[in-house]
Write an enzyme that holds these catalytic residues in place. Structure first.
Site, PDB file in Angstrom:
ATOM      1  N   MET A  30      -4.606   8.437 -21.427  1.00  0.00           N
ATOM      2  CA  MET A  30      -5.412   9.744 -21.889  1.00  0.00           C
ATOM      3  C   MET A  30      -6.071  10.405 -20.485  1.00  0.00           C
ATOM      4  SD  MET A  30      -6.801   8.810 -25.489  1.00  0.00           S
ATOM      5  CE  MET A  30      -8.131   7.549 -24.975  1.00  0.00           C
ATOM      6  N   HIS A  37      -5.245   2.210 -14.683  1.00  0.00           N
ATOM      7  CA  HIS A  37      -3.840   2.914 -14.724  1.00  0.00           C
ATOM      8  C   HIS A  37      -3.021   3.047 -13.447  1.00  0.00           C
ATOM      9  CE1 HIS A  37      -7.139   5.442 -17.141  1.00  0.00           C
ATOM     10  NE2 HIS A  37      -6.261   5.112 -18.100  1.00  0.00           N
ATOM     11  N   SER A 187     -12.571   1.497 -16.849  1.00  0.00           N
ATOM     12  CA  SER A 187     -12.349   2.521 -17.973  1.00  0.00           C
ATOM     13  C   SER A 187     -12.836   3.716 -17.660  1.00  0.00           C
ATOM     14  CB  SER A 187     -13.532   1.896 -19.115  1.00  0.00           C
ATOM     15  OG  SER A 187     -13.362   2.699 -19.999  1.00  0.00           O
ATOM     16  N   SER A 188     -12.151   4.708 -18.243  1.00  0.00           N
ATOM     17  CA  SER A 188     -12.436   6.066 -18.095  1.00  0.00           C
ATOM     18  C   SER A 188     -13.977   6.406 -18.612  1.00  0.00           C
ATOM     19  CB  SER A 188     -11.389   6.935 -19.031  1.00  0.00           C
ATOM     20  OG  SER A 188     -10.131   6.720 -18.560  1.00  0.00           O
TER      21      SER A 188
HETATM   22  P1  AMP Z   1      -6.173   4.990 -21.666  1.00  0.00           P
HETATM   23  O1  AMP Z   1      -6.137   5.884 -20.870  1.00  0.00           O
HETATM   24  O2  AMP Z   1      -7.810   4.273 -21.796  1.00  0.00           O
HETATM   25  O3  AMP Z   1      -5.585   5.320 -23.101  1.00  0.00           O
HETATM   26  O4  AMP Z   1      -5.402   3.603 -21.086  1.00  0.00           O
HETATM   27  C1  AMP Z   1      -4.094   3.978 -20.591  1.00  0.00           C
HETATM   28  C2  AMP Z   1      -3.496   2.620 -20.455  1.00  0.00           C
HETATM   29  O5  AMP Z   1      -4.301   1.934 -19.527  1.00  0.00           O
HETATM   30  C3  AMP Z   1      -3.611   1.563 -21.511  1.00  0.00           C
HETATM   31  O6  AMP Z   1      -2.366   0.656 -21.884  1.00  0.00           O
HETATM   32  C4  AMP Z   1      -4.853   0.481 -21.084  1.00  0.00           C
HETATM   33  O7  AMP Z   1      -4.852  -0.662 -21.546  1.00  0.00           O
HETATM   34  C5  AMP Z   1      -4.446   0.688 -19.713  1.00  0.00           C
HETATM   35  N1  AMP Z   1      -5.768   0.393 -18.842  1.00  0.00           N
HETATM   36  C6  AMP Z   1      -7.061   0.890 -19.182  1.00  0.00           C
HETATM   37  N2  AMP Z   1      -8.116   0.418 -18.450  1.00  0.00           N
HETATM   38  C7  AMP Z   1      -7.470  -0.723 -17.670  1.00  0.00           C
HETATM   39  C8  AMP Z   1      -7.821  -1.660 -16.915  1.00  0.00           C
HETATM   40  N3  AMP Z   1      -9.297  -1.811 -16.344  1.00  0.00           N
HETATM   41  N4  AMP Z   1      -7.126  -2.513 -16.358  1.00  0.00           N
HETATM   42  C9  AMP Z   1      -5.869  -2.583 -16.684  1.00  0.00           C
HETATM   43  N5  AMP Z   1      -4.988  -1.185 -17.720  1.00  0.00           N
HETATM   44  C10 AMP Z   1      -6.153  -0.648 -18.119  1.00  0.00           C
END
Ligand code: AMP
Length: 287
Positions: A30, A37, A187-188
């Site tokens: 996202m 990421h 985390s974003s």
């Molecule tokens: P998101 O943009 O939050 O939807 O995350 C996209 C992908 O990145 C998802 O598969 C998440 O699980 C992964 N992700 C988010 N935060 C982390 C993190 N700290 N370490 C590893 N993968 C992550």
């Protein structure tokens, strides 16, 4: 890196690559990209001939409208990071590409109990929303491999289940959680925390480590007692926990009574002011 906004263009491009025998790795996101990421992208680059990242903020998976409206949008810096990582393709679809017709928003997936525990319990509709977007992205991209972060532990199980329901043979690789130096899971949403809050937020991981250490060194007492006292400590530090639970890592069924095994996952979700944070630790794996 090429940037494509339309699924037809992307499908035509990938069709050729597939015909040439190139393996396609897919990292759905996202946006507001961070080290977590990037580790997914690196894993894809390592094992696939071509890496596609998608950025799409899927409103249907937000059970809280304010959270959706506050979700960071940093496409320009995301593009720079993706170029630095030698990502091959960025798929940047609009709503009409993902949900061409209103009925596409009405698909329902039978996720069983996974939908109603932990995140599912506190974020009604969240996983149905995740499944709608991932089902559509899989349909468009048809990757050989998809890379997911273990930070969203329950989501990895939900998406595996979804792939089964869709009879999609995509190989799913899960990547360990990337953390800040103080242990806070990247985390974003961390962008919405002040410096002081970021320091405090690391307590979530510390409480997972403490519980895990007790399990590993045999000093873990009665489950409810241990979990309640850890929750109380978090509350005293200023968190509002949604849940702190110990579950079976395969299916997230709760572990009751006197469990014997280190093969458990500890999962937590808590608000720090208005920012909701999640984390988890698979005790046997230490990550
Ligand atoms: P998101 O943009 O939050 O939807 O995350 C996209 C992908 O990145 C998802 O598969 C998440 O699980 C992964 N992700 C988010 N935060 C982390 C993190 N700290 N370490 C590893 N993968 C992550």
């Amino acid at each position: 890196m090429i940037i494509l906004k339309h699924s037809a263009e992307l499908q035509a491009y990938l069709h050729e690559k597939r015909r040439d025998g190139v393996s396609i790795g897919f990292v759905p996101t996202m946006g507001a990209l961070h080290g977590g990421h990037i580790s997914l992208l690196k894993a894809s680059r390592k094992s696939c001939g071509l890496t596609i990242c998608s950025i799409y903020v899927n409103e249907l998976q937000f059970n809280n409208q304010e959270d959706y409206l506050k979700y960071p949008n940093l496409v320009d810096t995301d593009i720079m990071q993706l170029e630095e990582q030698d990502c091959d393709v960025l798929f940047l679809p609009g709503d009409k590409e993902i949900y061409p017709e209103d009925k596409d928003k009405d698909r329902v997936f039978d996720l069983g109990h996974l939908e109603n525990v932990l995140e599912g319990k506190f974020r009604p509709g969240h996983f149905q929303g995740v499944c709608k977007v991932v089902a559509r992205l899989l349909e468009i991209v048809q990757p050989h491999k998809m890379f997911l972060g273990r930070k969203d532990y329950q989501q990895t199980l939900v998406i595996r289940k979804l792939a089964g329901l869709l009879h999609n043979k995509v190989e799913i690789e899960t990547i360990p959680t990337l953390r800040e130096s103080n242990g806070l899971a990247m985390s974003s949403r961390n962008m919405r925390l002040s410096e002081e809050e970021r320091e405090k937020a690391a307590l979530l991981y510390k409480s997972l480590i403490q519980l895990s250490n007790k399990i590993l060194n045999g000093t873990f007492g009665e489950i409810n007692h241990e979990l309640n006292s850890a929750k109380t400590s978090l509350q005293q530090a200023g968190f509002q926990p949604d849940y702190l639970e110990i579950a079976n890592p395969e299916n997230l069924l709760p572990i009751d009574g006197n469990y014997q095994s280190e093969d458990v996952v500890i999962l937590v979700a808590a608000y720090l002011n208005d920012v909701r944070l999640i984390d988890n630790l698979h005790v046997a794996e230490g990550a």
